[in-house]
Design a protein around this motif. Structure first.
Motif, short mmCIF file in Angstrom:
data_model
loop_
_atom_site.label_atom_id
_atom_site.label_comp_id
_atom_site.label_asym_id
_atom_site.label_seq_id
_atom_site.Cartn_x
_atom_site.Cartn_y
_atom_site.Cartn_z
N PRO A 104 15.30 -3.36 -13.10
CA PRO A 104 15.00 -4.40 -14.09
C PRO A 104 13.50 -4.42 -14.38
N THR A 105 13.14 -4.77 -15.60
CA THR A 105 11.73 -4.82 -15.99
C THR A 105 10.92 -5.65 -15.01
N GLU A 106 11.47 -6.76 -14.55
CA GLU A 106 10.75 -7.64 -13.63
C GLU A 106 10.47 -6.96 -12.29
N PHE A 107 11.30 -6.01 -11.91
CA PHE A 107 11.05 -5.26 -10.67
C PHE A 107 9.98 -4.19 -10.90
N LYS A 108 9.87 -3.70 -12.12
CA LYS A 108 8.83 -2.72 -12.43
C LYS A 108 7.46 -3.40 -12.49
N THR A 109 7.38 -4.53 -13.16
CA THR A 109 6.09 -5.20 -13.33
C THR A 109 5.73 -6.09 -12.15
N GLY A 110 6.73 -6.52 -11.38
CA GLY A 110 6.48 -7.45 -10.29
C GLY A 110 6.37 -6.82 -8.92
N VAL A 111 6.50 -5.49 -8.83
CA VAL A 111 6.47 -4.86 -7.51
C VAL A 111 5.08 -5.01 -6.88
N ILE A 112 5.07 -5.45 -5.65
CA ILE A 112 3.83 -5.66 -4.90
C ILE A 112 3.69 -4.60 -3.82
N ALA A 113 4.80 -4.29 -3.16
CA ALA A 113 4.74 -3.31 -2.06
C ALA A 113 6.08 -2.64 -1.89
N ARG A 114 6.01 -1.41 -1.40
CA ARG A 114 7.19 -0.65 -0.98
C ARG A 114 6.88 -0.16 0.42
N ILE A 115 7.73 -0.54 1.37
CA ILE A 115 7.49 -0.28 2.78
C ILE A 115 8.58 0.66 3.30
N PRO A 116 8.21 1.75 3.99
CA PRO A 116 9.21 2.70 4.45
C PRO A 116 10.15 2.09 5.48
N PRO A 117 11.32 2.69 5.63
CA PRO A 117 12.25 2.22 6.67
C PRO A 117 11.61 2.30 8.03
N PHE A 118 12.02 1.43 8.92
CA PHE A 118 11.52 1.46 10.29
C PHE A 118 11.91 2.79 10.90
N PRO A 119 10.99 3.47 11.57
CA PRO A 119 11.30 4.80 12.11
C PRO A 119 12.36 4.74 13.21
N ALA A 120 13.12 5.81 13.28
CA ALA A 120 14.12 5.92 14.35
C ALA A 120 13.39 6.02 15.68
N PRO A 121 13.99 5.51 16.74
CA PRO A 121 13.33 5.61 18.05
C PRO A 121 13.19 7.07 18.47
N ARG A 122 12.10 7.35 19.14
CA ARG A 122 11.89 8.70 19.65
C ARG A 122 12.70 8.88 20.92
N LEU A 123 13.28 10.06 21.05
CA LEU A 123 14.03 10.35 22.27
C LEU A 123 13.09 10.53 23.45
N PHE A 124 11.90 11.08 23.16
CA PHE A 124 10.92 11.32 24.21
C PHE A 124 9.60 10.73 23.74
N PRO A 125 8.86 10.10 24.64
CA PRO A 125 7.56 9.54 24.27
C PRO A 125 6.61 10.62 23.75
N ALA A 126 5.79 10.27 22.79
CA ALA A 126 4.78 11.20 22.28
C ALA A 126 3.88 11.66 23.43
N GLY A 127 3.51 12.91 23.41
CA GLY A 127 2.62 13.46 24.41
C GLY A 127 3.34 14.06 25.62
N THR A 128 4.65 13.91 25.70
CA THR A 128 5.38 14.53 26.82
C THR A 128 5.80 15.94 26.41
N PRO A 129 6.02 16.83 27.38
CA PRO A 129 6.43 18.20 27.03
C PRO A 129 7.72 18.23 26.21
N GLU A 130 8.62 17.30 26.46
CA GLU A 130 9.88 17.29 25.71
C GLU A 130 9.66 17.00 24.24
N ALA A 131 8.67 16.15 23.92
CA ALA A 131 8.39 15.80 22.53
C ALA A 131 7.88 16.99 21.74
N ALA A 132 7.24 17.95 22.40
CA ALA A 132 6.68 19.11 21.72
C ALA A 132 7.75 20.12 21.32
N GLU A 133 8.94 20.03 21.90
CA GLU A 133 9.99 21.00 21.61
C GLU A 133 10.59 20.82 20.26
#
Length: 133
Positions: A104-133
């Motif tokens: 709708p025109t009001e969504f084109k002119t009235g848009v303030i922000a677009r926020i990405p979906p919340f990221p999926a949880p990581r199976l392995f914490p960043a910085g662990t050897p498993e995360a590098a695979e």
């Protein structure tokens, strides 16, 4: 597709609002609740403030695994049907991104922000050897 949540700022005030009457955001919330009654997979929620006071009336639309949008400059007297039409288009997409020409025109002119979906949880914490695979 899952539930869509429409957050409506109830503290939004527009120029010309009666200081003794309900604020524009509260009037928009009332109009949306009436028109959305019985709409499947839509929840309309009031929020105290969306911190977009310079662009009242403000709403935000969100759903799991979809982009979230914030829209302002809505007219409480006429925007309920427009917002609901925009939400129907949003719900029909796999990711919440409605093609520009279909918004709708009001969504084109009235848009303030677009926020990405919340990221999926990581199976392995960043910085662990498993995360590098």
């Amino acid at each position: 597709m899952g539930e869509t949540v429409l957050y409506v700022c109830t503290t939004c005030r527009r120029d010309g609002d009666d200081p003794e009457g309900p604020r524009a955001g509260a009037r928009l919330l009332d109009a949306l609740r009436v028109r959305a009654e019985g709409t499947v997979d839509l929840r309309v929620e009031p929020v105290e403030c969306l911190s977009v006071c310079k662009r009242p009336c403000t709403v935000a639309v969100a759903a799991a695994d979809r982009w979230t949008y914030v829209y302002g400059d809505m007219d409480p007297a006429v925007s309920a049907e427009i917002i609901l039409a925009g939400l129907a288009a949003y719900a029909a997409t796999p990711d919440g991104i409605v093609p520009w020409r279909e918004r709708p025109t009001e969504f084109k002119t009235g848009v303030i922000a677009r926020i990405p979906p919340f990221p999926a949880p990581r199976l392995f914490p960043a910085g662990t050897p498993e995360a590098a695979e």
